[in-house]
Design a protein around this motif. Structure first.
Motif, PDB file in Angstrom:
ATOM      1  N   ARG A 160       0.858  -1.181   0.000  1.00 33.37           N
ATOM      2  CA  ARG A 160       0.000   0.000   0.000  1.00 33.37           C
ATOM      3  C   ARG A 160       0.894   1.231   0.000  1.00 33.37           C
ATOM      4  O   ARG A 160       2.066   1.152   0.347  1.00 33.37           O
ATOM      5  N   ALA A 161       0.282   2.360  -0.313  1.00 36.97           N
ATOM      6  CA  ALA A 161       1.026   3.616  -0.254  1.00 36.97           C
ATOM      7  C   ALA A 161       0.114   4.725   0.237  1.00 36.97           C
ATOM      8  O   ALA A 161      -1.103   4.667   0.061  1.00 36.97           O
ATOM      9  N   ILE A 162       0.742   5.719   0.874  1.00 37.45           N
ATOM     10  CA  ILE A 162       0.013   6.909   1.295  1.00 37.45           C
ATOM     11  C   ILE A 162       0.710   8.137   0.732  1.00 37.45           C
ATOM     12  O   ILE A 162       1.852   8.069   0.269  1.00 37.45           O
ATOM     13  N   LEU A 163       0.014   9.242   0.790  1.00 39.37           N
ATOM     14  CA  LEU A 163       0.564  10.550   0.481  1.00 39.37           C
ATOM     15  C   LEU A 163      -0.259  11.565   1.258  1.00 39.37           C
ATOM     16  O   LEU A 163      -1.360  11.263   1.720  1.00 39.37           O
ATOM     17  N   TRP A 164       0.285  12.761   1.432  1.00 34.50           N
ATOM     18  CA  TRP A 164      -0.407  13.852   2.109  1.00 34.50           C
ATOM     19  C   TRP A 164      -0.518  15.021   1.145  1.00 34.50           C
ATOM     20  O   TRP A 164       0.448  15.375   0.472  1.00 34.50           O
ATOM     21  N   VAL A 165      -1.703  15.626   1.085  1.00 30.00           N
ATOM     22  CA  VAL A 165      -1.952  16.776   0.214  1.00 30.00           C
ATOM     23  C   VAL A 165      -2.617  17.868   1.055  1.00 30.00           C
ATOM     24  O   VAL A 165      -3.440  17.576   1.921  1.00 30.00           O
ATOM     25  N   MET A 166      -2.234  19.109   0.797  1.00 27.97           N
ATOM     26  CA  MET A 166      -2.809  20.210   1.542  1.00 27.97           C
ATOM     27  C   MET A 166      -4.314  20.305   1.249  1.00 27.97           C
ATOM     28  O   MET A 166      -4.728  20.311   0.086  1.00 27.97           O
ATOM     29  N   GLU A 167      -5.090  20.353   2.313  1.00 32.36           N
ATOM     30  CA  GLU A 167      -6.537  20.481   2.163  1.00 32.36           C
ATOM     31  C   GLU A 167      -6.858  21.769   1.406  1.00 32.36           C
ATOM     32  O   GLU A 167      -6.268  22.813   1.680  1.00 32.36           O
ATOM     33  N   GLY A 168      -7.732  21.678   0.438  1.00 38.63           N
ATOM     34  CA  GLY A 168      -8.073  22.823  -0.393  1.00 38.63           C
ATOM     35  C   GLY A 168      -7.315  22.845  -1.706  1.00 38.63           C
ATOM     36  O   GLY A 168      -7.658  23.613  -2.610  1.00 38.63           O
ATOM     37  N   ASN A 169      -6.300  21.998  -1.845  1.00 38.32           N
ATOM     38  CA  ASN A 169      -5.548  21.902  -3.096  1.00 38.32           C
ATOM     39  C   ASN A 169      -6.363  21.011  -4.044  1.00 38.32           C
ATOM     40  O   ASN A 169      -6.080  19.833  -4.230  1.00 38.32           O
ATOM     41  N   GLU A 170      -7.395  21.607  -4.594  1.00 39.86           N
ATOM     42  CA  GLU A 170      -8.349  20.842  -5.408  1.00 39.86           C
ATOM     43  C   GLU A 170      -7.701  20.216  -6.627  1.00 39.86           C
ATOM     44  O   GLU A 170      -8.024  19.086  -6.993  1.00 39.86           O
ATOM     45  N   ARG A 171      -6.779  20.915  -7.259  1.00 39.15           N
ATOM     46  CA  ARG A 171      -6.079  20.356  -8.429  1.00 39.15           C
ATOM     47  C   ARG A 171      -5.335  19.086  -8.024  1.00 39.15           C
ATOM     48  O   ARG A 171      -5.423  18.059  -8.688  1.00 39.15           O
ATOM     49  N   GLY A 172      -4.599  19.147  -6.914  1.00 35.32           N
ATOM     50  CA  GLY A 172      -3.869  17.983  -6.432  1.00 35.32           C
ATOM     51  C   GLY A 172      -4.799  16.839  -6.077  1.00 35.32           C
ATOM     52  O   GLY A 172      -4.549  15.689  -6.447  1.00 35.32           O
ATOM     53  N   GLU A 173      -5.877  17.151  -5.373  1.00 36.68           N
ATOM     54  CA  GLU A 173      -6.814  16.099  -4.984  1.00 36.68           C
ATOM     55  C   GLU A 173      -7.435  15.420  -6.207  1.00 36.68           C
ATOM     56  O   GLU A 173      -7.565  14.193  -6.241  1.00 36.68           O
ATOM     57  N   ARG A 174      -7.816  16.204  -7.213  1.00 31.34           N
ATOM     58  CA  ARG A 174      -8.371  15.609  -8.447  1.00 31.34           C
ATOM     59  C   ARG A 174      -7.353  14.691  -9.113  1.00 31.34           C
ATOM     60  O   ARG A 174      -7.679  13.605  -9.585  1.00 31.34           O
ATOM     61  N   PHE A 175      -6.105  15.151  -9.154  1.00 25.74           N
ATOM     62  CA  PHE A 175      -5.035  14.365  -9.755  1.00 25.74           C
ATOM     63  C   PHE A 175      -4.892  13.015  -9.053  1.00 25.74           C
ATOM     64  O   PHE A 175      -4.824  11.970  -9.704  1.00 25.74           O
ATOM     65  N   TYR A 176      -4.852  13.015  -7.716  1.00 23.22           N
ATOM     66  CA  TYR A 176      -4.686  11.771  -6.969  1.00 23.22           C
ATOM     67  C   TYR A 176      -5.889  10.854  -7.129  1.00 23.22           C
ATOM     68  O   TYR A 176      -5.730   9.645  -7.314  1.00 23.22           O
ATOM     69  N   ARG A 177      -7.086  11.413  -7.075  1.00 26.46           N
ATOM     70  CA  ARG A 177      -8.285  10.569  -7.259  1.00 26.46           C
ATOM     71  C   ARG A 177      -8.292   9.937  -8.653  1.00 26.46           C
ATOM     72  O   ARG A 177      -8.625   8.762  -8.803  1.00 26.46           O
ATOM     73  N   ALA A 178      -7.908  10.694  -9.668  1.00 28.09           N
ATOM     74  CA  ALA A 178      -7.864  10.168 -11.040  1.00 28.09           C
ATOM     75  C   ALA A 178      -6.853   9.036 -11.162  1.00 28.09           C
ATOM     76  O   ALA A 178      -7.015   8.141 -12.001  1.00 28.09           O
ATOM     77  N   ALA A 179      -5.821   9.039 -10.298  1.00 28.47           N
ATOM     78  CA  ALA A 179      -4.809   7.986 -10.311  1.00 28.47           C
ATOM     79  C   ALA A 179      -5.179   6.822  -9.388  1.00 28.47           C
ATOM     80  O   ALA A 179      -4.364   5.917  -9.182  1.00 28.47           O
ATOM     81  N   GLY A 180      -6.397   6.851  -8.820  1.00 31.42           N
ATOM     82  CA  GLY A 180      -6.883   5.729  -8.019  1.00 31.42           C
ATOM     83  C   GLY A 180      -6.624   5.827  -6.526  1.00 31.42           C
ATOM     84  O   GLY A 180      -6.810   4.856  -5.801  1.00 31.42           O
ATOM     85  N   TRP A 181      -6.211   6.990  -6.035  1.00 29.66           N
ATOM     86  CA  TRP A 181      -5.978   7.191  -4.605  1.00 29.66           C
ATOM     87  C   TRP A 181      -7.275   7.666  -3.960  1.00 29.66           C
ATOM     88  O   TRP A 181      -8.073   8.347  -4.592  1.00 29.66           O
ATOM     89  N   ASN A 182      -7.476   7.320  -2.664  1.00 31.19           N
ATOM     90  CA  ASN A 182      -8.678   7.708  -1.932  1.00 31.19           C
ATOM     91  C   ASN A 182      -8.308   8.350  -0.612  1.00 31.19           C
ATOM     92  O   ASN A 182      -7.429   7.854   0.104  1.00 31.19           O
ATOM     93  N   SER A 183      -9.009   9.426  -0.259  1.00 26.17           N
ATOM     94  CA  SER A 183      -8.759  10.133   0.998  1.00 26.17           C
ATOM     95  C   SER A 183      -9.283   9.312   2.167  1.00 26.17           C
ATOM     96  O   SER A 183     -10.388   8.771   2.105  1.00 26.17           O
ATOM     97  N   ASP A 184      -8.464   9.230   3.237  1.00 27.13           N
ATOM     98  CA  ASP A 184      -8.911   8.455   4.403  1.00 27.13           C
ATOM     99  C   ASP A 184      -8.434   9.034   5.730  1.00 27.13           C
ATOM    100  O   ASP A 184      -8.499   8.373   6.756  1.00 27.13           O
ATOM    101  N   GLY A 185      -7.930  10.266   5.750  1.00 22.95           N
ATOM    102  CA  GLY A 185      -7.484  10.836   7.018  1.00 22.95           C
ATOM    103  C   GLY A 185      -7.149  12.299   6.878  1.00 22.95           C
ATOM    104  O   GLY A 185      -7.076  12.837   5.773  1.00 22.95           O
ATOM    105  N   ARG A 186      -6.959  12.945   8.027  1.00 23.89           N
ATOM    106  CA  ARG A 186      -6.675  14.386   8.060  1.00 23.89           C
ATOM    107  C   ARG A 186      -5.803  14.678   9.271  1.00 23.89           C
ATOM    108  O   ARG A 186      -5.943  14.036  10.315  1.00 23.89           O
ATOM    109  N   LYS A 187      -4.898  15.671   9.132  1.00 22.45           N
ATOM    110  CA  LYS A 187      -4.084  16.118  10.262  1.00 22.45           C
ATOM    111  C   LYS A 187      -3.765  17.590  10.083  1.00 22.45           C
ATOM    112  O   LYS A 187      -3.849  18.136   8.980  1.00 22.45           O
ATOM    113  N   LEU A 188      -3.389  18.225  11.185  1.00 22.23           N
ATOM    114  CA  LEU A 188      -2.911  19.598  11.155  1.00 22.23           C
ATOM    115  C   LEU A 188      -1.402  19.566  11.308  1.00 22.23           C
ATOM    116  O   LEU A 188      -0.873  18.815  12.130  1.00 22.23           O
TER     117      LEU A 188
END
Length: 169
Positions: A124-152
């Motif tokens: 498995r693999a993880i990555l962290w993306v800044m919340e609100g970085n919609e371009r980044g989030e779309r890119f990761y979802r299109a590559a098959g990644w799914n959001s499952d956590g949040r931190k400050l």
């Protein structure tokens, strides 16, 4: 045509430049302007020179995307920094100069990073993306990644929320 290859020590300054240029474009509006203005190009380049001069840890790698002899993006990966993670890799960074967005270069980088993590035995693999970085989030979802956590986290002197994305390899 883009070439994705392992980074070498001579790529350090270009990688630092890509990282700072991308931060300035991608994080505008997500962080205070003062934090963005404080991004230190020379410091980033020095960090990459030191990092690429060392022998990589097992399972770690940095790749660059090169187009017509110019480094336009990079991806860095290794073992997950999550303490409880087993057989889990982490995509520490993936950045592409903004003038090269939406050309398929980011896709080539993330596919090479995922291939490297699989070859290192990560399941498995993880990555962290800044919340609100919609371009980044779309890119990761299109590559098959799914959001499952949040931190400050503190980043460049500003508190930011980051979303964890995960993918089975």
């Amino acid at each position: 045509m883009v070439t994705v290859r392992p980074a070498v020590a001579g790529d350090a300054d270009a990688i630092g430049r890509v990282q700072v240029e991308t931060w300035r474009a991608a994080y505008r509006g997500l962080m205070p302007d003062a934090a963005i203005a404080s991004f230190d190009l020379e410091g980033r380049q020095r960090m990459w020179r030191e990092g690429l001069a060392r022998e990589p840890r097992p399972g770690s790698a940095t790749f660059v995307a090169e187009l017509e002899g110019e480094v336009v993006g990079f991806a860095s990966l290794g073992r997950s920094r999550d303490e409880e993670a087993e057989n889990e890799g982490e995509l520490y960074a993936i950045y592409l100069r903004p003038s090269y967005w939406d050309r398929g270069i980011g896709r080539a980088l993330i596919e090479r990073a995922e291939e490297s993590m699989r070859a290192s035995g990560f399941e498995r693999a993880i990555l962290w993306v800044m919340e609100g970085n919609e371009r980044g989030e779309r890119f990761y979802r299109a590559a098959g990644w799914n959001s499952d956590g949040r931190k400050l986290e503190m980043f460049q002197g500003a508190e930011v929320a980051e979303l964890r994305y995960r993918k089975a390899l």
